[in-house]
Design a protein around this motif. Structure first.
Motif, PDB file in Angstrom:
ATOM      1  N   ALA A 158      35.995  18.528  57.361  1.00 18.95           N
ATOM      2  CA  ALA A 158      36.551  17.890  56.167  1.00 18.95           C
ATOM      3  C   ALA A 158      35.700  16.695  55.748  1.00 18.95           C
ATOM      4  CB  ALA A 158      37.994  17.458  56.424  1.00 18.95           C
ATOM      5  N   VAL A 159      35.243  15.907  56.716  1.00 14.32           N
ATOM      6  CA  VAL A 159      34.364  14.778  56.410  1.00 14.32           C
ATOM      7  C   VAL A 159      33.042  15.277  55.829  1.00 14.32           C
ATOM      8  CG1 VAL A 159      33.022  12.879  57.428  1.00 14.32           C
ATOM      9  CG2 VAL A 159      35.406  13.235  58.093  1.00 14.32           C
ATOM     10  N   ALA A 160      32.499  16.353  56.398  1.00 10.42           N
ATOM     11  CA  ALA A 160      31.255  16.923  55.882  1.00 10.42           C
ATOM     12  C   ALA A 160      31.410  17.360  54.423  1.00 10.42           C
ATOM     13  CB  ALA A 160      30.823  18.102  56.743  1.00 10.42           C
ATOM     14  N   MET A 161      32.558  17.916  54.088  1.00 11.18           N
ATOM     15  CA  MET A 161      32.789  18.361  52.707  1.00 11.18           C
ATOM     16  C   MET A 161      32.946  17.176  51.761  1.00 11.18           C
ATOM     17  SD  MET A 161      35.090  21.800  53.269  1.00 11.18           S
ATOM     18  CE  MET A 161      35.036  22.249  51.538  1.00 11.18           C
ATOM     19  N   LEU A 162      33.552  16.091  52.254  1.00  7.64           N
ATOM     20  CA  LEU A 162      33.629  14.879  51.433  1.00  7.64           C
ATOM     21  C   LEU A 162      32.245  14.310  51.189  1.00  7.64           C
ATOM     22  CD1 LEU A 162      36.724  13.136  53.085  1.00  7.64           C
ATOM     23  CD2 LEU A 162      36.628  14.105  50.775  1.00  7.64           C
ATOM     24  N   ILE A 163      31.382  14.374  52.199  1.00 11.66           N
ATOM     25  CA  ILE A 163      29.998  13.926  52.014  1.00 11.66           C
ATOM     26  C   ILE A 163      29.293  14.796  50.983  1.00 11.66           C
ATOM     27  CG2 ILE A 163      27.749  13.685  53.157  1.00 11.66           C
ATOM     28  CD1 ILE A 163      29.371  13.097  55.770  1.00 11.66           C
ATOM     29  N   ASN A 164      29.478  16.111  51.083  1.00 10.21           N
ATOM     30  CA  ASN A 164      28.833  17.049  50.154  1.00 10.21           C
ATOM     31  C   ASN A 164      29.306  16.887  48.717  1.00 10.21           C
ATOM     32  OD1 ASN A 164      27.107  18.438  51.896  1.00 10.21           O
ATOM     33  ND2 ASN A 164      28.749  19.775  52.607  1.00 10.21           N
ATOM     34  N   ALA A 165      30.489  16.285  48.539  1.00  6.93           N
ATOM     35  CA  ALA A 165      31.014  16.090  47.184  1.00  6.93           C
ATOM     36  C   ALA A 165      30.223  15.043  46.405  1.00  6.93           C
ATOM     37  CB  ALA A 165      32.491  15.699  47.240  1.00  6.93           C
ATOM     38  N   GLY A 166      29.377  14.283  47.093  1.00 11.89           N
ATOM     39  CA  GLY A 166      28.544  13.293  46.425  1.00 11.89           C
ATOM     40  C   GLY A 166      27.216  13.889  45.993  1.00 11.89           C
ATOM     41  N   ASN A 167      26.574  13.264  45.007  1.00 14.16           N
ATOM     42  CA  ASN A 167      25.257  13.707  44.556  1.00 14.16           C
ATOM     43  C   ASN A 167      24.154  13.239  45.497  1.00 14.16           C
ATOM     44  OD1 ASN A 167      26.131  15.021  42.131  1.00 14.16           O
ATOM     45  ND2 ASN A 167      26.429  13.000  41.227  1.00 14.16           N
ATOM     46  N   THR A 168      24.448  12.205  46.277  1.00 16.16           N
ATOM     47  CA  THR A 168      23.521  11.671  47.269  1.00 16.16           C
ATOM     48  C   THR A 168      24.310  11.378  48.542  1.00 16.16           C
ATOM     49  OG1 THR A 168      23.894   9.384  46.604  1.00 16.16           O
ATOM     50  CG2 THR A 168      22.127  10.585  45.458  1.00 16.16           C
ATOM     51  N   PHE A 169      23.595  11.096  49.624  1.00 16.61           N
ATOM     52  CA  PHE A 169      24.303  10.719  50.844  1.00 16.61           C
ATOM     53  C   PHE A 169      25.077   9.416  50.637  1.00 16.61           C
ATOM     54  CE2 PHE A 169      21.328  13.617  53.104  1.00 16.61           C
ATOM     55  CZ  PHE A 169      22.281  14.348  53.797  1.00 16.61           C
ATOM     56  N   LYS A 170      24.523   8.496  49.889  1.00  9.02           N
ATOM     57  CA  LYS A 170      25.235   7.242  49.610  1.00  9.02           C
ATOM     58  C   LYS A 170      26.559   7.524  48.907  1.00  9.02           C
ATOM     59  CE  LYS A 170      24.694   2.738  47.307  1.00  9.02           C
ATOM     60  NZ  LYS A 170      25.905   2.769  46.473  1.00  9.02           N
TER      61      LYS A 170
END
Length: 305
Positions: free
Chosen positions: A56-68
């Motif tokens: 779930a955390v990985a998918m929240l990260i992927n929801a961004g255009n960048t890692f930031k």
């Protein structure tokens, strides 16, 4: 690395190929999962027959255009606690929980940098502590050095149980050594105590540091209670905390069988009246799992405070 769920996990996405590992507890995991399912996303990893929170955390990260953006999305979406590391092809992102409830410490040696949730891991590997990563702060660590990705927040709610119970004795959190904190905690208890006992003992392992601090402050012998010392003895025990009360009950019963004359208890942590909503340090999820709640009920006929 966790015994409870599959992590770290590796992901291939528009951000590239990366691995992620999480320390914390997503109190709103079901809500996060529902949001992604409504978007027709799917989950592949399992943890105790439910969705793996690391995925779930990985998918929240992927929801961004960048890692930031992805890291900030985790900060904004997760309720509970969540410190995490992201390993990419070029380096590591280290992101501490937005309220600092779980720690991440930065270390260094002549070869480069390291990050871990426990600074006790540094010594045998030849690293020294540089500093604690701050709440809501994220760093990118590459061969070229360290870049601050997100700036620290203004609130900190690190868990006191790290010093009282959960932390390894040689670890440091916020620059404070765990074992030293336990010595000082035991000494503080001793300052307002005048009970007459023959010696002091600690309930292993975390209670030992508190007991040594108490023993030193009152100039009383510290002993580990085996049957050679228990017969007709007045013993003062220090324990780190009372959660469900099972360990304390088991120890006291065994002591009575060994002929102890008196047993006195001192607890290093204030009474726990609610289960923790932020961390997985205790398996207790109900008020009545807690010994303090049962005492309140028995004394007052109610569990309400």
């Amino acid at each position: 690395i966790s015994d409870m769920e599959s992590q770290p996990i590796t992901v291939t996405s528009h951000l590239g190929r990366f691995a992620v590992v999480v320390v914390g507890r997503l109190a709103n995991l079901d809500g996060i999962v529902d949001e992604f399912l409504k978007e027709r996303k799917h989950f592949a990893e399992l943890s105790s027959s439910t969705v793996n929170p690391t995925e779930a955390v990985a998918m929240l990260i992927n929801a961004g255009n960048t890692f930031k953006e992805g890291i900030e999305n985790v900060y904004n979406k997760v309720k509970g606690s969540c410190s995490f590391l992201i390993l990419t092809e070029t380096g590591i992102y280290a992101a501490r929980d937005k309220y600092g409830r779980t720690p991440i410490i930065l270390g260094k040696n002549e070869h480069g940098y390291v990050v871990a949730s426990e600074s006790s891991s540094f010594t045998n590997l030849g690293y020294t502590i540089v500093r604690d990563i701050q709440p809501r702060e994220a760093l990118q660590i590459t061969r070229d050095g360290i870049t601050q990705v997100t700036t620290p927040g203004c609130k900190k709610q690190i868990c006191s149980f790290l010093w009282v119970y959960y932390g390894y004795p040689s670890s440091y959190y916020e620059g404070i050594n765990v074992e030293d904190a336990r010595y000082r905690c035991g000494a503080a208890i001793a300052e307002r105590d005048d009970v007459k006992v023959d010696y002091v003992a600690g309930i292993p392992d975390s209670g030992v540091g508190h007991a040594i601090g108490y023993s030193n402050a009152r100039c009383l012998p510290y002993k580990r209670p085996n049957e050679a010392f228990t017969r007709d003895a007045r013993i003062l025990f220090l324990d780190d905390s009372i959660v469900r009360g099972t360990q304390l009950k088991d120890n006291v019963v065994k002591l009575k069988e060994c002929g102890v004359k008196e047993v006195h208890m001192r607890i290093a942590c204030p009474p726990l009246v609610y289960p923790c909503a932020f961390l997985n340090f205790s398996s207790s999820r109900s008020n009545f799992d807690l010994f303090t709640r049962r005492v309140i009920r028995d004394l007052e006929g109610t569990s309400d405070l």
